[in-house]
Write a protein that holds these residues in place. Sequence first.
Motif, mmCIF file in Angstrom:
data_model
loop_
_atom_site.group_PDB
_atom_site.id
_atom_site.type_symbol
_atom_site.label_atom_id
_atom_site.label_comp_id
_atom_site.label_asym_id
_atom_site.label_seq_id
_atom_site.Cartn_x
_atom_site.Cartn_y
_atom_site.Cartn_z
ATOM 1 N N UNK A 117 24.041 44.773 35.036
ATOM 2 C CA UNK A 117 22.935 44.968 36.003
ATOM 3 C C UNK A 117 23.708 44.904 37.532
ATOM 4 N N UNK A 118 24.018 43.530 37.722
ATOM 5 C CA UNK A 118 24.425 43.274 39.085
ATOM 6 C C UNK A 118 25.591 43.763 39.342
ATOM 7 N N UNK A 119 26.640 43.987 38.302
ATOM 8 C CA UNK A 119 27.704 44.651 38.573
ATOM 9 C C UNK A 119 27.722 46.233 38.751
ATOM 10 N N UNK A 120 26.638 46.879 38.274
ATOM 11 C CA UNK A 120 26.609 48.254 38.460
ATOM 12 C C UNK A 120 25.790 48.545 39.790
ATOM 13 N N UNK A 121 25.104 47.513 40.038
ATOM 14 C CA UNK A 121 24.141 47.796 41.252
ATOM 15 C C UNK A 121 25.254 47.240 42.745
ATOM 16 N N UNK A 122 26.185 46.564 42.377
ATOM 17 C CA UNK A 122 26.848 46.081 43.755
ATOM 18 C C UNK A 122 28.290 46.497 43.829
ATOM 19 N N UNK A 123 28.720 47.521 43.053
ATOM 20 C CA UNK A 123 29.883 48.005 43.063
ATOM 21 C C UNK A 123 30.054 49.487 43.369
ATOM 22 N N UNK A 124 31.092 49.886 43.895
ATOM 23 C CA UNK A 124 31.445 51.378 44.214
ATOM 24 C C UNK A 124 32.770 51.505 43.640
ATOM 25 N N UNK A 125 33.061 52.871 43.093
ATOM 26 C CA UNK A 125 34.179 53.471 42.380
ATOM 27 C C UNK A 125 34.655 53.773 43.629
ATOM 28 N N UNK A 126 36.178 53.419 43.719
ATOM 29 C CA UNK A 126 37.156 53.955 44.856
ATOM 30 C C UNK A 126 38.336 54.817 44.031
ATOM 31 N N UNK A 127 39.101 55.335 44.958
ATOM 32 C CA UNK A 127 40.187 56.108 44.286
ATOM 33 C C UNK A 127 41.254 55.283 43.721
ATOM 34 N N UNK A 176 37.075 44.665 42.132
ATOM 35 C CA UNK A 176 36.794 43.923 40.870
ATOM 36 C C UNK A 176 36.778 44.838 39.726
ATOM 37 N N UNK A 177 37.827 45.907 39.749
ATOM 38 C CA UNK A 177 37.872 46.834 38.349
ATOM 39 C C UNK A 177 38.450 45.725 37.638
ATOM 40 N N UNK A 178 37.962 45.786 36.533
ATOM 41 C CA UNK A 178 38.146 44.956 35.226
ATOM 42 C C UNK A 178 39.529 45.114 34.798
ATOM 43 N N UNK A 179 39.993 46.060 34.795
ATOM 44 C CA UNK A 179 41.542 46.436 34.680
ATOM 45 C C UNK A 179 42.411 45.723 35.575
ATOM 46 N N UNK A 180 41.949 45.379 36.889
ATOM 47 C CA UNK A 180 42.745 44.981 37.890
ATOM 48 C C UNK A 180 42.779 43.163 37.874
ATOM 49 N N UNK A 181 41.785 42.670 37.012
ATOM 50 C CA UNK A 181 41.579 41.351 36.904
ATOM 51 C C UNK A 181 42.357 40.593 35.793
ATOM 52 N N UNK A 182 42.705 39.270 36.259
ATOM 53 C CA UNK A 182 43.353 38.540 35.113
ATOM 54 C C UNK A 182 42.637 36.931 35.743
ATOM 55 N N UNK A 183 42.614 36.423 34.627
ATOM 56 C CA UNK A 183 42.125 34.750 34.739
ATOM 57 C C UNK A 183 43.487 34.106 34.632
ATOM 58 N N UNK A 184 43.189 32.747 34.909
ATOM 59 C CA UNK A 184 44.532 31.776 34.794
ATOM 60 C C UNK A 184 44.918 31.709 33.267
ATOM 61 N N UNK A 185 44.312 31.980 32.221
ATOM 62 C CA UNK A 185 44.750 32.053 30.968
ATOM 63 C C UNK A 185 45.969 33.157 30.772
ATOM 64 N N UNK A 186 45.416 34.223 31.258
ATOM 65 C CA UNK A 186 46.147 35.464 31.140
ATOM 66 C C UNK A 186 47.390 35.372 31.847
ATOM 67 N N UNK A 187 47.212 34.951 33.101
ATOM 68 C CA UNK A 187 48.385 34.632 34.180
ATOM 69 C C UNK A 187 49.399 33.969 33.465
ATOM 70 N N UNK A 188 49.036 32.630 33.004
ATOM 71 C CA UNK A 188 49.709 31.703 32.287
ATOM 72 C C UNK A 188 50.777 32.494 31.161
ATOM 73 N N UNK A 189 49.898 33.068 30.355
ATOM 74 C CA UNK A 189 50.481 33.803 29.119
ATOM 75 C C UNK A 189 51.521 34.770 29.557
ATOM 76 N N UNK A 190 51.318 35.564 30.640
ATOM 77 C CA UNK A 190 52.091 36.559 31.028
ATOM 78 C C UNK A 190 53.271 35.798 31.589
#
Length: 197
Positions: A117-127, A176-190
Amino acid sequence: MSETRAISTDHTPDWRARADCRRIAAPDWWFPKGTIGAKDRAQAADAKAICRECPVAMQCATWALDQRHTDGIFGGLDVGQRRSINRRASKEQYTDAQVADAIRATWATDTRDPLVDIYLNLTIQRDHGHVVWRGRKTSYTVAGRDFTPAQIAFEVGYGREPQGHVKAHCGEPYCVAVEHLTDGAMRWRRDHLAAAA
């Protein structure tokens, strides 16, 4: 002279003719493509909410349970919920009334994830696939936990808590597009995979 006889047919209207889904949205709305992404989870939650207001929701849910449908939203129930009800009904030999009670109980306890709910209410899709946070706060408390906007998006999109700091790798401010986000574990693995190559 031959004589033809009229064939008697059942004139009881099919419950599906009264279903809200036939008038409200395109058929694919009831079949989200996945269960992990914020958009798919929100679509499923919205479809369920529409279903539960439908005058034939119970008939639809019991029909889908009987047919053992393995995808889509029927009668306000998703695949996992139908599977769970069918498993209990088989094991405990439910009567029709007990199946209906199980459906009602599932409806009563199935609420949309507050993070979605928070994500949908407080985000806007851009180009270019960017999703921008439009909320003014830098921290949100949900169910006793504090989240940054990026942590909310990460958990909604990946279905798990982030490990370490969440960062957008696209370079777009406040994305905050999900596919543009990584956490520390993902960056370490990469980084370790890149170093090994």
